[in-house]
Write a protein that holds these residues in place. Structure first.
Motif, PDB file in Angstrom:
ATOM      1  N   TYR A   1       4.831   4.034   5.741  1.00 47.30           N
ATOM      2  CA  TYR A   1       5.809   4.439   4.608  1.00 47.30           C
ATOM      3  C   TYR A   1       6.010   3.579   3.826  1.00 47.30           C
ATOM      4  N   ALA A   2       5.484   3.098   2.618  1.00 51.35           N
ATOM      5  CA  ALA A   2       5.812   2.187   1.683  1.00 51.35           C
ATOM      6  C   ALA A   2       6.090   1.148   2.269  1.00 51.35           C
ATOM      7  N   GLY A   3       5.399   0.563   3.020  1.00 53.37           N
ATOM      8  CA  GLY A   3       5.749  -0.976   3.718  1.00 53.37           C
ATOM      9  C   GLY A   3       6.614  -0.813   5.032  1.00 53.37           C
ATOM     10  N   LEU A   4       7.118   0.176   5.414  1.00 55.01           N
ATOM     11  CA  LEU A   4       7.388   0.354   6.939  1.00 55.01           C
ATOM     12  C   LEU A   4       6.736   1.232   7.811  1.00 55.01           C
TER      13      LEU A   4
ATOM     14  N   TRP B   1      14.955   2.567  -0.173  1.00 52.72           N
ATOM     15  CA  TRP B   1      15.289   2.262   1.283  1.00 52.72           C
ATOM     16  C   TRP B   1      14.207   1.388   1.702  1.00 52.72           C
ATOM     17  N   SER B   2      13.242   1.255   0.874  1.00 52.83           N
ATOM     18  CA  SER B   2      12.018   0.262   1.425  1.00 52.83           C
ATOM     19  C   SER B   2      12.375  -1.208   0.894  1.00 52.83           C
ATOM     20  N   TRP B   3      12.096  -2.265   1.788  1.00 58.41           N
ATOM     21  CA  TRP B   3      12.198  -3.678   1.347  1.00 58.41           C
ATOM     22  C   TRP B   3      11.274  -3.950   0.094  1.00 58.41           C
ATOM     23  N   ALA B   4      10.306  -3.081  -0.228  1.00 57.08           N
ATOM     24  CA  ALA B   4       9.531  -3.436  -1.313  1.00 57.08           C
ATOM     25  C   ALA B   4      10.048  -3.125  -2.584  1.00 57.08           C
ATOM     26  N   CYS B   5      11.070  -2.540  -2.360  1.00 55.14           N
ATOM     27  CA  CYS B   5      11.787  -2.077  -3.824  1.00 55.14           C
ATOM     28  C   CYS B   5      12.511  -3.298  -4.714  1.00 55.14           C
ATOM     29  N   LEU B   6      12.609  -4.251  -3.835  1.00 58.10           N
ATOM     30  CA  LEU B   6      13.339  -5.425  -4.767  1.00 58.10           C
ATOM     31  C   LEU B   6      12.900  -5.993  -5.944  1.00 58.10           C
ATOM     32  N   ARG B   7      13.725  -5.971  -6.922  1.00 58.19           N
ATOM     33  CA  ARG B   7      13.035  -6.216  -8.344  1.00 58.19           C
ATOM     34  C   ARG B   7      13.320  -7.771  -8.746  1.00 58.19           C
ATOM     35  N   ASP B   8      14.139  -8.329  -8.401  1.00 55.60           N
ATOM     36  CA  ASP B   8      14.486  -9.696  -8.865  1.00 55.60           C
ATOM     37  C   ASP B   8      13.847 -10.588  -8.589  1.00 55.60           C
ATOM     38  N   ASP B   9      13.196 -11.551  -9.525  1.00 60.03           N
ATOM     39  CA  ASP B   9      12.286 -12.206  -8.945  1.00 60.03           C
ATOM     40  C   ASP B   9      12.834 -13.523  -8.170  1.00 60.03           C
ATOM     41  N   HIS B  10      14.192 -13.708  -8.310  1.00 63.56           N
ATOM     42  CA  HIS B  10      14.650 -14.721  -7.522  1.00 63.56           C
ATOM     43  C   HIS B  10      15.434 -14.398  -6.082  1.00 63.56           C
TER      44      HIS B  10
ATOM     45  N   ILE C   1       8.629   1.113  -8.128  1.00 66.12           N
ATOM     46  CA  ILE C   1       7.963   0.105  -7.280  1.00 66.12           C
ATOM     47  C   ILE C   1       7.988   0.646  -5.963  1.00 66.12           C
ATOM     48  N   ALA C   2       8.896   1.162  -5.463  1.00 66.63           N
ATOM     49  CA  ALA C   2       9.105   1.732  -4.022  1.00 66.63           C
ATOM     50  C   ALA C   2      10.401   2.478  -3.914  1.00 66.63           C
ATOM     51  N   PRO C   3      10.470   3.428  -2.880  1.00 68.56           N
ATOM     52  CA  PRO C   3      11.964   3.934  -2.593  1.00 68.56           C
ATOM     53  C   PRO C   3      12.795   2.940  -2.429  1.00 68.56           C
TER      54      PRO C   3
ATOM     55  N   PRO D   1      -5.435   7.194  -4.559  1.00 72.10           N
ATOM     56  CA  PRO D   1      -6.172   7.682  -3.135  1.00 72.10           C
ATOM     57  C   PRO D   1      -5.936   6.917  -2.038  1.00 72.10           C
ATOM     58  N   ASP D   2      -5.428   5.742  -2.205  1.00 76.38           N
ATOM     59  CA  ASP D   2      -5.096   4.616  -1.095  1.00 76.38           C
ATOM     60  C   ASP D   2      -3.606   5.222  -0.539  1.00 76.38           C
ATOM     61  N   PRO D   3      -3.769   5.786   0.583  1.00 70.62           N
ATOM     62  CA  PRO D   3      -2.675   6.302   1.427  1.00 70.62           C
ATOM     63  C   PRO D   3      -1.752   5.121   1.785  1.00 70.62           C
ATOM     64  N   MET D   4      -1.982   3.602   1.464  1.00 70.44           N
ATOM     65  CA  MET D   4      -1.240   2.386   2.045  1.00 70.44           C
ATOM     66  C   MET D   4      -1.265   1.675   0.822  1.00 70.44           C
ATOM     67  N   GLY D   5      -1.190   2.285  -0.444  1.00 68.30           N
ATOM     68  CA  GLY D   5      -1.263   1.331  -1.421  1.00 68.30           C
ATOM     69  C   GLY D   5       0.077   1.877  -2.211  1.00 68.30           C
ATOM     70  N   GLY D   6       0.052   2.090  -3.736  1.00 69.54           N
ATOM     71  CA  GLY D   6       1.360   2.167  -4.657  1.00 69.54           C
ATOM     72  C   GLY D   6       1.809   3.680  -4.403  1.00 69.54           C
ATOM     73  N   VAL D   7       3.018   3.748  -4.617  1.00 70.34           N
ATOM     74  CA  VAL D   7       3.530   5.126  -4.165  1.00 70.34           C
ATOM     75  C   VAL D   7       4.578   5.304  -5.528  1.00 70.34           C
ATOM     76  N   SER D   8       4.633   6.707  -5.811  1.00 67.14           N
ATOM     77  CA  SER D   8       5.306   7.099  -7.073  1.00 67.14           C
ATOM     78  C   SER D   8       6.787   7.824  -6.526  1.00 67.14           C
ATOM     79  N   TYR D   9       6.873   8.176  -5.311  1.00 68.95           N
ATOM     80  CA  TYR D   9       8.258   8.829  -4.742  1.00 68.95           C
ATOM     81  C   TYR D   9       8.353   8.736  -3.559  1.00 68.95           C
ATOM     82  N   GLY D  10       9.552   8.504  -2.815  1.00 70.20           N
ATOM     83  CA  GLY D  10       9.783   8.468  -1.233  1.00 70.20           C
ATOM     84  C   GLY D  10      11.291   9.051  -1.072  1.00 70.20           C
ATOM     85  N   LYS D  11      11.420   9.949  -0.355  1.00 74.55           N
ATOM     86  CA  LYS D  11      12.714  10.269   0.439  1.00 74.55           C
ATOM     87  C   LYS D  11      12.811  10.027   1.984  1.00 74.55           C
TER      88      LYS D  11
END
Length: 729
Positions: free
Chosen positions: A490-493, A531-540, A527-529, A584-594
């Motif tokens: 689920y979105a990196g988890l 709650w996922s660590w993958a949502c972090l946006r800031d470069d630093h 990017i990601a919901p 189509p990739d179930p482990m690729g990009g996501v558009s929504y997560g709850k």
């Protein structure tokens, strides 16, 4: 006959002080040159010590050609400091990223640096003469290219035929031999031997073609945007031939080197083998559909490659693979200084020529910080790293380079790639395989979250190849025979790790290839919901996980502070998870997560006092008073940087109130010592998600979005909290 090289005036003074003084005093140093260019003038005059100093600075401080050239134009002096065991050389001027240029010229052999770098330094087996022949080769001429290609051919041959560890990771055919891979959808036919027709695009149009091929790993930068790339309008033309002069230099060099190797005919390069976005808006749908389809196969493409050519030392595709080697400009020889120890014993201080290290060339190389490149490196069975100082080899069994082709046969103690253990299948034999999966995957996530992306929405797609590999390995069988017992993703988890995995927090990332601009990607799309660590946006910023933050509390008594610690427990009940994907990739990009959870929820209203413990703008500390009247500190790591106050000195905490959801707690244990009461303590016994309500309620459940992670004492947050079902998006 030329005379023996002699020391310059500044180095004569340095040698005298090294021979007669045990150390430089604080704020004291020796100036050996008024600038780097003056240092090079002395090198041209053959001062042996200036050559050693320059060589050491070049190899240790300059990981890119640009940084080297930029520093040469700075009028900053070169200083030397020393003590009984170590000689340091540095420039007090800062580069564009805010770092000083520095290196250790000498360290007494029995001394080891705290970070273990000396254990990893590549030491020459023999002295380097003034020609440098037989050690590091210039790639600016055909002779040097051929020498490196010959070394690389031996590496590949030995890896295929002798490396047991590499063979266990290979896909085998029915006869038990390494299977010849199926080519990617499109590849570049490099034209065979040098002088053959120009390269062309080859498209599989039916029966899959089995053949060996190389892949290229590189940073686009501005080169690809300005050069030829595959679009719907030139798809047919590129199958007839590709004008080499129109390609970015890195791609040109990759084609040249593939020809020079003579092992394969095909090369896969994303810019030429995936349909890219063009200026024609009508091509946009074709580009997106092709990218989504090919992106799902990136992991397979790099895994099947005979070898990946990595532009590890290049900032952009217009720099190339065949970089200038500034360390070759002024070859150096060993220089010995005779002196006496403090006890009066004579000793020889031997300063040896330096050689490029894995740390400076690979670990600190600009490509290592790129998100796509991490997966490409992790999935590739064999890699040739082209750096600014040398060519390095990497496979599962051997790390080597062009001047030490066999001596680095042991990977023990070597800087390992995050995820190497994850893909080695070793953890599958452990009884606690689920825990090992969690630890290895999220160790990788920590590193990966600090990598850079031109498009932050690529963060999950660029990890999908590794996710697929782990998913398949959980069944301990080939990817074609997946079973239903594998964990869901689920979105990196991973399923079974959610309670621990959502307890992440942000930390500042030191990035030597990224200027501090306080830049956020808030407007760069989903990017990601939250709650996922993958949502972090800031470069630093990059993530850490609460399980790596030891809980407990410090007790202050007559003997000073002591810490009582226990293990984190993760009580949150996961009720449901929903994730929608962009393609189509179930482990690729996501558009929504709850994420629907049931846990202890509390509201934090108002702030009595606040401060920012660092000048970074993402960590705030509040002092709260509990129901018992005690004052406690609450620390929140926000998931994004906040703006400065108008006075330019402070940061503005953007929330007047927020909610906290308990995700981890630790029991306080003071048994066995009646004096260790909860008076005079600084407790860190809970970790909680900081949430903001979105104003949406569905099926009677209120919806929130995550804004950070809070560390605090349990009673200051959850003394009167009740269990509540919430949705987090």
């Amino acid at each position: 006959m030329s005379s023996e090289p002699s020391l310059c005036t500044a180095c004569k003074g340095l040698v005298h002080r090294l021979a007669t003084e045990p150390r430089t005093e604080p704020e004291d140093y020796v100036v050996v040159a008024e600038s780097f260019l003056k240092l090079e003038d002395s090198c041209a005059a053959r001062c042996p010590l200036c050559r050693l100093i320059r060589q050491k600075l070049v190899h240790d401080a300059f990981t890119t050609t640009k940084r080297f050239q930029d520093f040469r134009s700075v009028s900053a002096p070169i200083h030397v400091e020393f003590d009984e065991d170590t000689i340091w050389v540095y420039s007090p001027a800062q580069d564009e990223f805010g770092y000083t240029v520095e290196a250790t010229l000498y360290r007494r052999p029995e001394e080891k640096s705290d970070d273990g770098v000396d254990d990893l330094r590549l030491k020459p087996e023999r002295g380097i003469d003034d020609t440098g022949n037989g050690m590091i080769h210039s790639l600016q001429n055909d002779e040097g290219l051929e020498a490196v290609a010959a070394i690389a051919r031996d590496w590949i041959s030995n890896c295929l035929n002798r490396h047991m560890r590499c063979s266990t990771l290979a896909t085998l055919d029915q006869s038990g031999y390494r299977a010849v891979p199926i080519l990617p959808t499109r590849v570049i036919d490099v034209g065979g031997k040098p002088g053959a027709p120009k390269p062309r695009l080859v498209v599989q149009d039916g029966t899959p073609i089995q053949a060996e091929y190389f892949t290229l790993s590189y940073s686009w930068g501005g080169g690809v945007a300005a050069g030829t790339k595959l679009t719907p309008s030139n798809l047919e033309t590129m199958q007839q031939g590709i004008d080499m002069a129109s390609l970015p230099k890195t791609i040109q060099d990759a084609i040249i080197f593939t020809k020079k190797m003579g092992l394969v005919r095909y090369l896969w390069v994303d810019a030429l083998c995936i349909i890219q976005q063009s200026n024609d808006a009508s091509d946009d749908h074709t580009h997106k559909a092709d990218w989504a389809l090919e992106c799902a196969n990136f992991g397979r493409y790099y895994t099947g490659s005979l070898c990946t050519l990595a532009a590890t030392g290049s900032l952009s595709s217009d720099e190339g693979l065949f970089l200038d080697r500034p360390g070759l400009d002024y070859p150096a020889n060993t220089y010995t200084i005779q002196r006496h120890t403090q006890t009066g014993q004579p000793e020889s201080l031997v300063i040896e020529p330096s050689l490029p290290s894995w740390i400076s060339c690979i670990s600190k190389g600009p490509l290592t910080s790129r998100g796509w490149a991490m997966q490409e490196r992790a999935m590739s069975p064999r890699i040739l790293h082209f750096t600014v100082h040398a060519v390095f080899w990497e496979c599962a069994e051997l790390s080597a380079n062009e001047f030490q082709t066999e001596s680095l046969s042991s990977r023990i103690g070597w800087p390992r790639l995050p995820g190497e253990e994850l893909l080695s299948q070793r953890w599958l034999s452990e009884q606690s395989a689920e825990q090992r999966l969690h630890d290895s995957w999220y160790d990788l996530a920590v590193f990966y979250s600090g990598c850079q992306f031109t498009f932050p929405s690529d963060r999950l797609p660029a990890l999908s190849g590794m996710a697929k590999k782990v998913w398949a390995m959980c069944a301990e069988g080939p990817e074609a025979n997946l079973c239903l017992q594998q964990p869901k993703y689920y979105a990196g988890l991973w399923e079974g790790t959610i309670q621990r995995a959502i307890a992440w927090y942000s930390v500042w990332r030191v990035n030597r290839t990224l200027r501090y601009t306080h830049r956020s990607h808030q407007r760069d799309g989903y990017i990601a919901p939250s709650w996922s660590w993958a949502c972090l946006r800031d470069d630093h910023l990059q993530v850490r996980f609460a399980q790596s933050h030891q809980p407990g509390f410090a007790v202050y008594d007559d003997e000073g502070p002591r810490k009582i610690c226990t293990e984190w427990k993760f009580p949150l009940e996961i009720m449901d998870i929903k994730v929608e994907h962009t393609g189509p990739d179930p482990m690729g990009g996501v558009s929504y997560g709850k994420l629907r959870v049931n846990g202890m929820l509390a509201c934090v209203n108002g702030v009595e006092r606040e401060m920012t413990p660092s000048d970074r703008g993402h960590i705030f500390e509040f002092f709260r008073t509990s129901s018992s009247g005690e004052e406690h500190k609450l620390r929140i790591h926000l998931d994004s940087l906040v703006d400065r106050h108008a006075d330019g000195e402070r940061y503005i905490f953007p929330y007047k109130h927020f909610h906290c959801l308990l995700v981890a707690f630790a029991d306080e244990d003071t048994s066995g010592d009646e004096d260790l009461k909860l008076v005079g303590t600084q407790r860190v016994t809970t970790a909680a998600l900081a949430l903001r309500a979105t104003g949406i309620t569905m099926d009677g459940v209120e919806e929130y979005t995550r804004i950070g992670l809070v560390f605090a004492a349990r009673e200051v947050l959850f003394g009167e909290a009740v269990k509540t079902v919430v949705d987090i998006v």
